[in-house]
Write an enzyme that holds these catalytic residues in place. Structure first.
Site, mmCIF file in Angstrom:
data_model
loop_
_atom_site.group_PDB
_atom_site.id
_atom_site.type_symbol
_atom_site.label_atom_id
_atom_site.label_comp_id
_atom_site.label_asym_id
_atom_site.label_seq_id
_atom_site.Cartn_x
_atom_site.Cartn_y
_atom_site.Cartn_z
ATOM 1 C CD GLU A 139 1.237 -5.556 11.033
ATOM 2 O OE1 GLU A 139 1.360 -4.452 10.499
ATOM 3 O OE2 GLU A 139 0.150 -5.990 11.466
ATOM 4 N N PRO A 158 0.819 -1.219 0.000
ATOM 5 C CG PRO A 158 -0.129 -1.128 2.135
ATOM 6 C CD PRO A 158 0.644 -2.016 1.221
ATOM 7 C CG ASP A 192 -9.881 -1.676 -22.890
ATOM 8 O OD1 ASP A 192 -11.078 -1.817 -23.160
ATOM 9 O OD2 ASP A 192 -9.089 -2.623 -22.732
ATOM 10 N NE ARG A 223 -8.002 -6.601 -20.519
ATOM 11 C CZ ARG A 223 -8.349 -5.542 -21.247
ATOM 12 N NH1 ARG A 223 -7.596 -4.468 -21.228
ATOM 13 N NH2 ARG A 223 -9.433 -5.558 -21.988
HETATM 14 C C1 LIG Z 1 -1.848 -6.237 5.923
HETATM 15 S S1 LIG Z 1 -0.840 -5.731 4.594
HETATM 16 C C2 LIG Z 1 0.495 -4.918 5.381
HETATM 17 C C3 LIG Z 1 0.318 -3.456 5.418
HETATM 18 C C4 LIG Z 1 1.488 -2.706 6.047
HETATM 19 N N1 LIG Z 1 1.599 -2.984 7.446
HETATM 20 C C5 LIG Z 1 1.280 -1.203 5.820
HETATM 21 O O1 LIG Z 1 0.479 -0.631 6.554
HETATM 22 O O2 LIG Z 1 1.872 -0.630 4.895
HETATM 23 C C6 LIG Z 1 -0.144 -7.252 4.023
HETATM 24 C C7 LIG Z 1 0.282 -7.271 2.584
HETATM 25 O O3 LIG Z 1 -0.819 -7.035 1.744
HETATM 26 C C8 LIG Z 1 -0.401 -6.419 0.550
HETATM 27 N N2 LIG Z 1 -1.205 -5.204 0.358
HETATM 28 C C9 LIG Z 1 -2.077 -4.684 1.244
HETATM 29 N N3 LIG Z 1 -2.661 -3.584 0.764
HETATM 30 C C10 LIG Z 1 -2.181 -3.383 -0.474
HETATM 31 C C11 LIG Z 1 -2.405 -2.397 -1.479
HETATM 32 N N4 LIG Z 1 -3.251 -1.389 -1.307
HETATM 33 N N5 LIG Z 1 -1.727 -2.505 -2.626
HETATM 34 C C12 LIG Z 1 -0.863 -3.520 -2.827
HETATM 35 N N6 LIG Z 1 -0.600 -4.487 -1.909
HETATM 36 C C13 LIG Z 1 -1.240 -4.413 -0.740
HETATM 37 C C14 LIG Z 1 1.097 -6.161 0.673
HETATM 38 O O4 LIG Z 1 1.804 -7.158 -0.018
HETATM 39 C C15 LIG Z 1 1.319 -6.256 2.182
HETATM 40 O O5 LIG Z 1 2.611 -6.678 2.507
#
Ligand SMILES: C[S@@+](CC[C@H](N)C(=O)[O-])C[C@H]1O[C@@H](n2cnc3c(N)ncnc32)[C@H](O)[C@@H]1O
Length: 241
Positions: A110, A83, A162, A148
């Site tokens: 995490e 994220p 698209d 795609r």
């Molecule tokens: C619970 S999340 C960890 C979030 C992290 N503690 C933070 O707040 O930045 C677990 C995993 O989900 C994935 N993930 C969660 N949200 C995401 C998003 N918006 N975009 C991409 N990957 C995401 C990532 O690979 C991350 O390591």
């Protein structure tokens, strides 16, 4: 193109590889999807891949050793779904679709040990400003958007119209029947007049983009026809047509 996905939950991807356009692309060998189980690179009786965080606090962290070994077993541009990463968009999908190989790391808990990010990751990629349980869905979303666009997977005309491809949102689509419960398809689409249909579609694309995502038009170099259509659109919007 080869897409390696590194995950603790390989079974997530069974359905992804076995349906629709992705399935066909794999069968035609246009794309290879290599699901790598990070646990296969862990040692010890329990093949432990996560541990408690240094400094304390809630949750677990994905350990560096198995993940780094898994990354070293594959190749290409290394993406970490996070994220905190750069927001994924169509432009990135287009660029990545021309690469021979990419590797996508699906995080969990995490997240992954920061030393992996610092030493092995080329780019952190986010799906948006929200937090998911794991990186498996983002890995599928990113792969799907890329696959795609791989040459030959779908017709060029299909993705060229698209949303976002040419900087505009797509125009509305209709199919048979021509009338359903009093709801009619616009006459122009049944006229057989291709020039008028193309112009109508372009105007709808411009109008939708203007109404829904005006920022996309900010740096656009409008053609003469687009300028004329934009004037009409602005008049229509002002007069609430
Ligand atoms: C619970 S999340 C960890 C979030 C992290 N503690 C933070 O707040 O930045 C677990 C995993 O989900 C994935 N993930 C969660 N949200 C995401 C998003 N918006 N975009 C991409 N990957 C995401 C990532 O690979 C991350 O390591």
């Amino acid at each position: 193109m080869k897409i390696n996905i590194l995950t603790l939950f390989p079974e997530f991807f069974n359905s992804f590889k076995e349906h629709s356009i992705v399935k066909r692309a794999v069968e035609r060998e246009q794309v290879e999807i290599n699901i790598v189980n990070i646990r296969d690179f862990a040692e010890g009786r329990h093949r432990q891949c996560d541990d408690i965080p240094f400094g304390g606090g809630a949750g677990m962290v994905m350990k560096p050793e198995p993940l780094m070994k898994a990354i070293d077993s594959v190749g290409g541009l290394v993406l970490y779904t996070s994220p905190q990463g750069k927001k994924f968009n169509q432009e990135m999908a287009v660029e990545m679709s021309s690469l021979e190989e990419i590797t996508i790391i699906a995080g969990h808990y995490e997240g992954i040990d920061e030393r992996v990010v610092e030493s092995k990751v080329d780019m952190e990629v986010s799906l948006g400003d929200f937090v998911l349980t794991g990186g498996e869905l983002p890995a599928m979303v990113i792969s799907d958007a890329i696959i795609r666009l791989v040459p030959g997977v779908i017709k060029k005309e299909s993705y060229e119209n698209d949303s976002f491809f040419n900087g505009l949102l797509d125009y509305p689509h209709y199919t048979r029947p021509a009338e359903y419960e009093g709801l009619k398809v616009p006459d122009v689409l049944m006229s057989g007049h291709h020039k008028n249909i193309d112009e109508w579609r372009l105007k709808q694309s411009l109008k939708r983009t203007y109404l829904r995502r005006r920022e996309l038009l900010k740096n656009r170099e409008f053609t003469k026809l687009e300028k004329k259509l934009m004037e009409e659109i602005k008049r229509e919007v002002e007069n609430d047509i």
